[in-house]
Design an enzyme around this catalytic site. Structure first.
Site, PDB file in Angstrom:
ATOM      1  N   SER A  45       0.841  -1.192   0.000  1.00 51.46           N
ATOM      2  CA  SER A  45       0.000   0.000   0.000  1.00 51.46           C
ATOM      3  C   SER A  45       0.875   1.239   0.000  1.00 51.46           C
ATOM      4  CB  SER A  45      -0.894   0.014   1.238  1.00 51.46           C
ATOM      5  OG  SER A  45      -1.810  -1.071   1.216  1.00 51.46           O
ATOM      6  N   THR A  95      -3.842   2.091   2.296  1.00 52.18           N
ATOM      7  CA  THR A  95      -4.038   3.491   1.952  1.00 52.18           C
ATOM      8  C   THR A  95      -5.484   3.901   2.164  1.00 52.18           C
ATOM      9  OG1 THR A  95      -2.372   3.093   0.237  1.00 52.18           O
ATOM     10  CG2 THR A  95      -3.468   5.227   0.218  1.00 52.18           C
ATOM     11  N   ALA A  96      -6.414   2.991   1.954  1.00 49.48           N
ATOM     12  CA  ALA A  96      -7.824   3.300   2.176  1.00 49.48           C
ATOM     13  C   ALA A  96      -8.053   3.756   3.608  1.00 49.48           C
ATOM     14  CB  ALA A  96      -8.682   2.079   1.858  1.00 49.48           C
ATOM     15  N   HIS A 134     -10.975  -3.086  -3.706  1.00 50.51           N
ATOM     16  CA  HIS A 134     -11.031  -4.188  -4.677  1.00 50.51           C
ATOM     17  C   HIS A 134     -12.429  -4.338  -5.273  1.00 50.51           C
ATOM     18  CE1 HIS A 134      -6.937  -4.760  -3.750  1.00 50.51           C
ATOM     19  NE2 HIS A 134      -7.074  -5.572  -2.720  1.00 50.51           N
TER      20      HIS A 134
END
Length: 262
Positions: A45, A95-96, A134
């Site tokens: 990430s 990162t989300a 995703h």
């Protein structure tokens, strides 16, 4: 991205054998950050890179960047707010998760879960909301979930037209810049090979999907494997620098990060 290499159509200069280790992104993140795992090239990430910049180069190829789409926060119905809510997120170093903290300022209770388990957790009431990455970004409404926050909409309001950093590929600094650049070139060749053999590459990738039809998986792949994946360009570099600046301003990463691109 790796199909051409895995199939053997693209050779890595100076390497006789390639071992392809397939893990979900947060497992890779934790192995790199918490266990100190050292490999030549790895996916990670963009958030995790903030903990790895002294050990890895950030490759300009292989990045997944959102443009017009990104992680989505969902719930079973409308929420009055996130303060005190249980929010399932796909891992500490994703990162989300970092983007959600930047967008909302926090105030909720995080529940870490593997990304493909999050929709079910929300549907069963084990979390009040869930952060989707995703394929579930495309299929959540079919599951009976509703959108609470689209992180792309937030990012586009603060990032002055830059794409959204999400996933990256890293090369070990132990290789040196010249060797890392050669491996980046091989990855670019692998991406081009997949584009020119799209159907077989898609069927290969579909074997790793947790949900969605082949058509939905095709749509997802086209979202995140594109020209910026081949080379993130000047805007992609600026976007990563902006992410780390924002994260450091809020002290959401351990130290300032100046990514070294290769």
């Amino acid at each position: 991205m790796f199909y051409g290499i895995v199939k053997g159509a693209v050779r890595l200069p100076g390497y006789e054998r390639v071992e392809h280790l397939v893990e979900d992104i947060e497992t890779l993140n934790r192995r790199l950050v918490e266990e100190g795992c050292e490999v030549e090239v790895t996916a990670a990430s963009a958030h995790a890179y903030a903990y790895l910049a002294d050990r890895y180069y950030l490759m300009t190829a292989g990045a997944s960047m959102g443009e017009g789409y990104g992680p989505i926060l969902v719930a079973r119905g409308r929420l009055q707010g996130l303060r005190g809510a249980r929010v399932a997120v796909p891992g500490r170093y994703t990162t989300a998760r970092l983007l959600l903290r930047l967008a909302t300022g926090g105030g909720y209770r995080e529940v870490y879960a593997r990304f493909d388990r999050i929709p079910g957790m929300v549907l069963r009431g084990e979390a009040d909301a869930g952060l989707l990455i995703h394929e579930a970004q495309l299929t959540y409404s079919e599951m009976g979930l509703v959108k609470v926050l689209d992180l792309w909409e937030w990012w586009s309001s603060v990032a002055r037209g830059l794409p959204m950093p999400l996933g990256v590929d890293l090369a070990s600094r132990r290789l040196g810049r010249e060797e890392a650049a050669r491996l980046r070139g091989a990855l670019q060749e692998s991406i081009r090979y997949a584009w020119s053999h799209h159907r077989e590459a898609l069927e290969y990738a579909a074997g790793f999907a947790r949900s969605g039809s082949l058509e939905q998986i095709d749509r997802f792949v086209r979202m995140y494997v594109n020209e910026r994946t081949l080379d993130m360009g000047v805007e992609g570099r600026r976007a990563h620098r902006l992410l780390y600046e924002m994260a450091w301003d809020e002290r959401l990463i351990p130290e300032p990060v100046e990514p070294e691109f290769v």
